[in-house]
Design an enzyme around this catalytic site. Sequence first.
Site, PDB file in Angstrom:
ATOM      1  N   CYS A 110     -32.804 -16.646  76.246  1.00  9.85           N
ATOM      2  CA  CYS A 110     -33.075 -15.325  75.381  1.00  9.85           C
ATOM      3  C   CYS A 110     -34.743 -14.861  76.212  1.00  9.85           C
ATOM      4  O   CYS A 110     -34.967 -13.594  77.060  1.00  9.85           O
ATOM      5  CB  CYS A 110     -33.439 -15.119  74.286  1.00  9.85           C
ATOM      6  SG  CYS A 110     -31.576 -15.870  73.117  1.00  9.85           S
ATOM      7  N   HIS A 244     -36.992  -8.104  72.674  1.00  7.60           N
ATOM      8  CA  HIS A 244     -35.719  -8.541  72.998  1.00  7.60           C
ATOM      9  C   HIS A 244     -35.093  -8.736  71.067  1.00  7.60           C
ATOM     10  O   HIS A 244     -35.369  -8.919  70.227  1.00  7.60           O
ATOM     11  CB  HIS A 244     -36.198 -10.435  72.550  1.00  7.60           C
ATOM     12  CG  HIS A 244     -34.911 -10.645  72.116  1.00  7.60           C
ATOM     13  ND1 HIS A 244     -34.051  -9.938  72.959  1.00  7.60           N
ATOM     14  CD2 HIS A 244     -34.924 -12.222  71.635  1.00  7.60           C
ATOM     15  CE1 HIS A 244     -32.855 -12.088  72.990  1.00  7.60           C
ATOM     16  NE2 HIS A 244     -33.185 -12.674  71.926  1.00  7.60           N
ATOM     17  N   ASN A 274     -27.648  -9.148  69.588  1.00  5.78           N
ATOM     18  CA  ASN A 274     -29.264 -10.067  70.864  1.00  5.78           C
ATOM     19  C   ASN A 274     -27.830 -10.542  71.804  1.00  5.78           C
ATOM     20  O   ASN A 274     -26.959 -11.401  72.113  1.00  5.78           O
ATOM     21  CB  ASN A 274     -29.084 -11.664  70.035  1.00  5.78           C
ATOM     22  CG  ASN A 274     -30.094 -11.994  70.584  1.00  5.78           C
ATOM     23  OD1 ASN A 274     -30.081 -11.960  71.828  1.00  5.78           O
ATOM     24  ND2 ASN A 274     -30.650 -13.173  69.998  1.00  5.78           N
TER      25      ASN A 274
HETATM   26  O1  UT7 Z   1     -32.895 -15.080  71.316  1.00  2.00           O
HETATM   27  C1  UT7 Z   1     -32.681 -15.895  69.860  1.00  2.00           C
HETATM   28  C2  UT7 Z   1     -32.475 -15.275  68.696  1.00  2.00           C
HETATM   29  N1  UT7 Z   1     -32.313 -16.631  67.781  1.00  2.00           N
HETATM   30  C3  UT7 Z   1     -33.126 -15.693  66.595  1.00  2.00           C
HETATM   31  O2  UT7 Z   1     -33.422 -14.947  67.086  1.00  2.00           O
HETATM   32  C4  UT7 Z   1     -33.011 -16.418  65.445  1.00  2.00           C
HETATM   33  C5  UT7 Z   1     -34.287 -15.925  64.828  1.00  2.00           C
HETATM   34  N2  UT7 Z   1     -33.672 -16.312  63.216  1.00  2.00           N
HETATM   35  C6  UT7 Z   1     -33.151 -14.978  62.281  1.00  2.00           C
HETATM   36  O3  UT7 Z   1     -33.047 -13.766  62.749  1.00  2.00           O
HETATM   37  C7  UT7 Z   1     -32.575 -15.962  61.055  1.00  2.00           C
HETATM   38  O4  UT7 Z   1     -33.097 -16.557  60.535  1.00  2.00           O
HETATM   39  C8  UT7 Z   1     -31.047 -15.975  60.438  1.00  2.00           C
HETATM   40  C9  UT7 Z   1     -30.668 -14.496  60.847  1.00  2.00           C
HETATM   41  C10 UT7 Z   1     -30.408 -16.676  61.778  1.00  2.00           C
HETATM   42  C11 UT7 Z   1     -31.384 -16.463  58.730  1.00  2.00           C
HETATM   43  O5  UT7 Z   1     -31.891 -15.307  58.742  1.00  2.00           O
HETATM   44  P1  UT7 Z   1     -32.397 -16.089  57.348  1.00  2.00           P
HETATM   45  O6  UT7 Z   1     -32.806 -14.877  57.005  1.00  2.00           O
HETATM   46  O7  UT7 Z   1     -33.015 -17.170  57.755  1.00  2.00           O
HETATM   47  O8  UT7 Z   1     -31.288 -16.376  56.378  1.00  2.00           O
HETATM   48  P2  UT7 Z   1     -31.742 -18.681  56.200  1.00  2.00           P
HETATM   49  O9  UT7 Z   1     -31.377 -19.525  56.907  1.00  2.00           O
HETATM   50  O10 UT7 Z   1     -32.751 -18.396  55.322  1.00  2.00           O
HETATM   51  O11 UT7 Z   1     -30.137 -18.683  54.754  1.00  2.00           O
HETATM   52  C12 UT7 Z   1     -30.548 -17.696  53.871  1.00  2.00           C
HETATM   53  C13 UT7 Z   1     -29.456 -17.605  53.143  1.00  2.00           C
HETATM   54  C14 UT7 Z   1     -28.699 -19.250  52.788  1.00  2.00           C
HETATM   55  O12 UT7 Z   1     -27.572 -19.410  51.970  1.00  2.00           O
HETATM   56  P3  UT7 Z   1     -28.080 -20.417  50.960  1.00  2.00           P
HETATM   57  O13 UT7 Z   1     -28.438 -22.045  51.050  1.00  2.00           O
HETATM   58  O14 UT7 Z   1     -29.781 -19.984  50.215  1.00  2.00           O
HETATM   59  O15 UT7 Z   1     -27.150 -19.991  49.384  1.00  2.00           O
HETATM   60  C15 UT7 Z   1     -27.532 -19.479  54.671  1.00  2.00           C
HETATM   61  O16 UT7 Z   1     -26.327 -20.294  54.440  1.00  2.00           O
HETATM   62  O17 UT7 Z   1     -28.361 -16.999  53.940  1.00  2.00           O
HETATM   63  C16 UT7 Z   1     -27.213 -17.858  54.067  1.00  2.00           C
HETATM   64  N3  UT7 Z   1     -26.368 -16.942  55.961  1.00  2.00           N
HETATM   65  C17 UT7 Z   1     -25.326 -15.864  55.407  1.00  2.00           C
HETATM   66  N4  UT7 Z   1     -24.616 -15.464  54.714  1.00  2.00           N
HETATM   67  C18 UT7 Z   1     -23.812 -14.398  54.948  1.00  2.00           C
HETATM   68  C19 UT7 Z   1     -26.466 -17.551  56.541  1.00  2.00           C
HETATM   69  N5  UT7 Z   1     -25.360 -16.819  57.581  1.00  2.00           N
HETATM   70  C20 UT7 Z   1     -25.457 -16.122  56.658  1.00  2.00           C
HETATM   71  C21 UT7 Z   1     -24.358 -15.185  57.329  1.00  2.00           C
HETATM   72  N6  UT7 Z   1     -23.397 -13.796  56.291  1.00  2.00           N
HETATM   73  N7  UT7 Z   1     -24.036 -14.503  58.330  1.00  2.00           N
END
Ligand code: UT7
Length: 317
Positions: A110, A244, A274
Amino acid sequence: MSIQILGTGAYVPEHVVTNDDLSRMVETSDEWITQRVGVKERRISVNESASDMAEKAAFRALEAAGVSPESLDLIIAATVSADTICPSLAATVQQRIGAHCPAFDLNSACSGFMFALDTAAAFIARGGYQKVLVIGAERISRILDWTDRSTCVIFGDGAGAVVIEPGSQYLASKLFTQGTSSALSIPAGKGNSPFYEKEVGDYRVVMNGQETFKFAVRRLADDIKEMCDRIGITTEELTWVVPHQANIRIIDLCARRLGLPLEKFYMNIDRYGNTSSASVPISFDELVRSGKLKKGDLIAMCAFGGGLSSGACIIKW
Ligand code: UT7
């Protein structure tokens, strides 16, 4: 020798996929995606290839620049989702637009567009290259795992491009790679070799979201601060930041670390998500075409991604 931007262009596919559409495919909701990421909808290619989108963005940038394809000296395309490994996306665009110059692809995930722009600036500084087309283009929907809710809700397709020539706009740049982390990876694909002992991953985006998140906040702010220090300006003197468009919370935290109001950050994450290496050039093209830029404005562009990597620059409009 520095560079100046002569023209910008962008293209996104017509098909809109909303959060509600995705919530019918994976276990997610509009509320979760809006609050945790900031995306409301994204454009997903139905029939258009990465090179189709790149071609359209390139033509728009060339038209805005008043530059003919025949007069280009170089084309560099940043992508992780080219239609073919070879010919390169840049070579396909060269043929489609009717250019005759050397053309090659570059991959820094990215951050790729920032690496490509800096590479183009280096070619111009070396001499012998006057007009360079720099593209970021992704049909990333092709390499997403559409059953993985932690990645498929984030991304979208699109392409952006700029045409540059020698000038004095490019005040600073910063490229960074941390090869020790595999928080964001795209295995190159299985193939069917009968000789491999270990299973090779499939060609899909695999991401540790939290590790990437932390890296992003730190790098975006540090890269911008370092460039400002180097050229003797304060971060407050920046008129715009074109980040970004990966996560609204990353952008918000970056703004806080820099002590800048969020209004200085150009955003379209709600509409496109993104778009990987296309994210910054699409955003920059929208900012340019909005008519909001004034002569002398200081603009920081910054991106991060797989590698892990980050890339940034400051230009004076
Ligand atoms: O170009 C580079 C691209 N990458 C990025 O920019 C990634 C940067 N990271 C992020 O943007 C965030 O980490 C994410 C958006 C990917 C995830 O958000 P988060 O607040 O870090 O969530 P998490 O991974 O800590 O997950 C929290 C909860 C989990 O459930 P439990 O274990 O607490 O029950 C996940 O399973 O949110 C759940 N979860 C979702 N729930 C609903 C993960 N994705 C989703 C979803 N919808 N799409």
